[in-house]
Design a protein around this motif. Structure first.
Motif, PDB file in Angstrom:
ATOM      1  N   PHE A  21       0.812  -1.203   0.000  1.00 55.93           N
ATOM      2  CA  PHE A  21       0.000   0.000   0.000  1.00 55.93           C
ATOM      3  C   PHE A  21       0.852   1.262   0.000  1.00 55.93           C
ATOM      4  CE2 PHE A  21      -2.008   3.310   2.657  1.00 55.93           C
ATOM      5  CZ  PHE A  21      -3.109   3.592   1.880  1.00 55.93           C
ATOM      6  N   VAL A  22       0.489   2.204  -0.875  1.00 57.03           N
ATOM      7  CA  VAL A  22       1.063   3.550  -0.835  1.00 57.03           C
ATOM      8  C   VAL A  22      -0.085   4.538  -0.621  1.00 57.03           C
ATOM      9  CG1 VAL A  22       3.020   2.981  -2.314  1.00 57.03           C
ATOM     10  CG2 VAL A  22       0.925   3.859  -3.336  1.00 57.03           C
ATOM     11  N   PRO A  23       0.174   5.690  -0.037  1.00 57.60           N
ATOM     12  CA  PRO A  23      -0.905   6.647   0.235  1.00 57.60           C
ATOM     13  C   PRO A  23      -1.644   7.056  -1.028  1.00 57.60           C
ATOM     14  CG  PRO A  23       1.092   7.252   1.422  1.00 57.60           C
ATOM     15  CD  PRO A  23       1.477   6.159   0.493  1.00 57.60           C
ATOM     16  N   SER A  75      -3.255  17.364   6.882  1.00 56.90           N
ATOM     17  CA  SER A  75      -4.022  16.381   7.648  1.00 56.90           C
ATOM     18  C   SER A  75      -4.178  15.076   6.878  1.00 56.90           C
ATOM     19  CB  SER A  75      -5.400  16.943   8.002  1.00 56.90           C
ATOM     20  OG  SER A  75      -6.117  17.296   6.825  1.00 56.90           O
ATOM     21  N   ARG A  76      -4.384  15.176   5.558  1.00 54.95           N
ATOM     22  CA  ARG A  76      -4.503  13.965   4.754  1.00 54.95           C
ATOM     23  C   ARG A  76      -3.158  13.264   4.625  1.00 54.95           C
ATOM     24  NH1 ARG A  76      -6.519  13.345  -1.595  1.00 54.95           N
ATOM     25  NH2 ARG A  76      -6.339  11.064  -1.623  1.00 54.95           N
ATOM     26  N   VAL A  77      -2.089  14.034   4.449  1.00 58.02           N
ATOM     27  CA  VAL A  77      -0.751  13.441   4.393  1.00 58.02           C
ATOM     28  C   VAL A  77      -0.491  12.638   5.658  1.00 58.02           C
ATOM     29  CG1 VAL A  77       1.724  13.906   4.312  1.00 58.02           C
ATOM     30  CG2 VAL A  77       0.158  15.225   2.871  1.00 58.02           C
ATOM     31  N   ALA A  84      -0.860   5.323   7.910  1.00 59.09           N
ATOM     32  CA  ALA A  84      -1.420   4.014   7.564  1.00 59.09           C
ATOM     33  C   ALA A  84      -0.438   3.207   6.718  1.00 59.09           C
ATOM     34  CB  ALA A  84      -2.736   4.194   6.812  1.00 59.09           C
ATOM     35  N   ALA A  85       0.244   3.879   5.790  1.00 58.55           N
ATOM     36  CA  ALA A  85       1.202   3.173   4.925  1.00 58.55           C
ATOM     37  C   ALA A  85       2.410   2.670   5.705  1.00 58.55           C
ATOM     38  CB  ALA A  85       1.659   4.104   3.801  1.00 58.55           C
ATOM     39  N   TYR A  86       2.733   3.341   6.816  1.00 55.95           N
ATOM     40  CA  TYR A  86       3.901   2.978   7.612  1.00 55.95           C
ATOM     41  C   TYR A  86       3.589   1.986   8.722  1.00 55.95           C
ATOM     42  CZ  TYR A  86       6.889   6.649   5.607  1.00 55.95           C
ATOM     43  OH  TYR A  86       7.663   7.415   4.760  1.00 55.95           O
ATOM     44  N   ALA A 101       5.441  11.308   8.172  1.00 57.46           N
ATOM     45  CA  ALA A 101       4.167  10.926   8.779  1.00 57.46           C
ATOM     46  C   ALA A 101       3.544  12.073   9.560  1.00 57.46           C
ATOM     47  CB  ALA A 101       4.362   9.711   9.690  1.00 57.46           C
ATOM     48  N   ALA A 102       4.363  13.033   9.970  1.00 51.86           N
ATOM     49  CA  ALA A 102       3.852  14.208  10.675  1.00 51.86           C
ATOM     50  C   ALA A 102       3.440  15.316   9.705  1.00 51.86           C
ATOM     51  CB  ALA A 102       4.904  14.743  11.640  1.00 51.86           C
TER      52      ALA A 102
END
Length: 321
Positions: free
Chosen positions: A68-70, A95-97, A103-105, A118-119
């Motif tokens: 999975f990738v974002p 916020s979406r990033v 989730a991807a990590y 992730a932040a």
């Protein structure tokens, strides 16, 4: 497994992407070519990755090696060019990033750069976008016309299957990991769950870099995007021996010409950036094309905007055929 519920309205809205998605293909290829079997089947692309290692290293580090990738990394509005895709990625709300990268990590080892990504750190996103641009131009661009020709051949075969067997035959023959059990399309992908498409239909995208499993993106108000694998061996491992435009104009001027035929607003500096040349060189090539009646230019504020003429578009078909 992901289960997509299709209504009769969805079945009337099944479409294929008319070309490969540039930024999406970068992500898929960056995963696929790290797999030894794929790299062995596409040695020219694999060598380019090795040569480009310093420039593309942030992409390899920040994106999972498989799976999975974002979703925001394959924006719908990024189909026209690599720069359109990168601009859409860069404009994603923080916020979406944060939500999608986290989730991807889920099963990825933490590092300082990954924590920052992730932040939603904008500098890390800029670094990733720069690496994606380098990957496209250094690894994929030399074979981009050939990759798109192969894509069109796969789509033509699927269209013939649809003509002979209808939607049932098309959906049943996409890939062994995709099963059509009316009214549900079952897909062995990286996500689990169910989704109802609400009449928006399906967008199908065959890709030699999809990996062992199909990829699915379901967003409200959009068709469900299903990226499914085709055999990497179907991708030419070198460019066709004859490129009519490059032979006629030279490789760089041909690239400038092709860029003017693509959707969007093209200025001297934007063409320079997209082709990978200096602004002065871009201006020189555009002047020559304008004198030959292939480009029309006009001043718009502080920039000069360039548009391909009908003759230019006719010549561009030589590049695509």
């Amino acid at each position: 497994m992901l289960r997509l519920w299709l209504t009769p309205a969805d079945l009337t809205r099944i479409r294929f992407a008319d070309r490969l998605h540039p930024s999406g293909t970068v992500l898929l290829a960056s995963q696929a070519l790290r797999q030894p079997t794929v790299a062995a089947s596409l040695p020219t692309l694999a060598r380019r990755v090795a040569v480009s290692a310093p420039a593309v290293r942030p992409l390899h580090h920040l994106m999972p090696v498989k799976g999975f990738v974002p979703d925001f990394m394959t924006p719908w509005e990024g189909l026209a060019s690599i720069e359109d895709g990168l601009a859409a990625i860069r404009s994603t709300p923080a916020s979406r990033v944060r939500a999608e990268v986290s989730a991807a990590y889920a099963h990825t080892t933490a590092s300082a750069a990954r924590r920052l990504f992730a932040a939603g750190d904008p500098e890390v996103l800029d670094t990733l976008v720069t690496a994606m641009r380098s990957y496209f131009h250094q690894v994929l661009a030399p074979d981009w016309p050939a990759l798109n020709r192969t894509h069109r051949e796969v789509v033509r075969e699927a269209a013939n299957r649809y003509a002979m067997a209808g939607a049932d035959g098309l959906l049943a023959g996409l890939h062994r990991a995709i099963r059509w059990r009316e009214p549900v399309l079952e897909i062995d992908t990286w996500q689990d769950g169910e989704a109802r498409l609400g009449g928006h239909g399906l967008m199908l995208l065959p890709s030699p870099f999809a990996g062992p499993r199909p990829r699915v993106m379901v967003l409200p108000g959009w068709p469900a995007l299903v990226v499914y694998p085709v055999e990497p061996a179907t991708v030419p491992d070198r460019r066709p021996p004859v490129d009519p435009l490059s032979g006629l104009f030279g490789r760089t001027r041909a690239a400038v010409l092709i860029q003017t035929t693509r959707p969007g607003r093209h200025t001297t500096s934007s063409i320079a950036r997209q082709v990978g040349i200096s602004v002065s060189s871009s201006s020189e090539h555009l002047s020559a094309l304008r004198e030959a009646g292939l480009v029309v230019s006009r001043r718009d504020g502080g920039a000069v905007v360039h548009r391909a003429t009908a003759l230019c578009r006719d010549l561009a078909h030589l590049h695509e055929s």
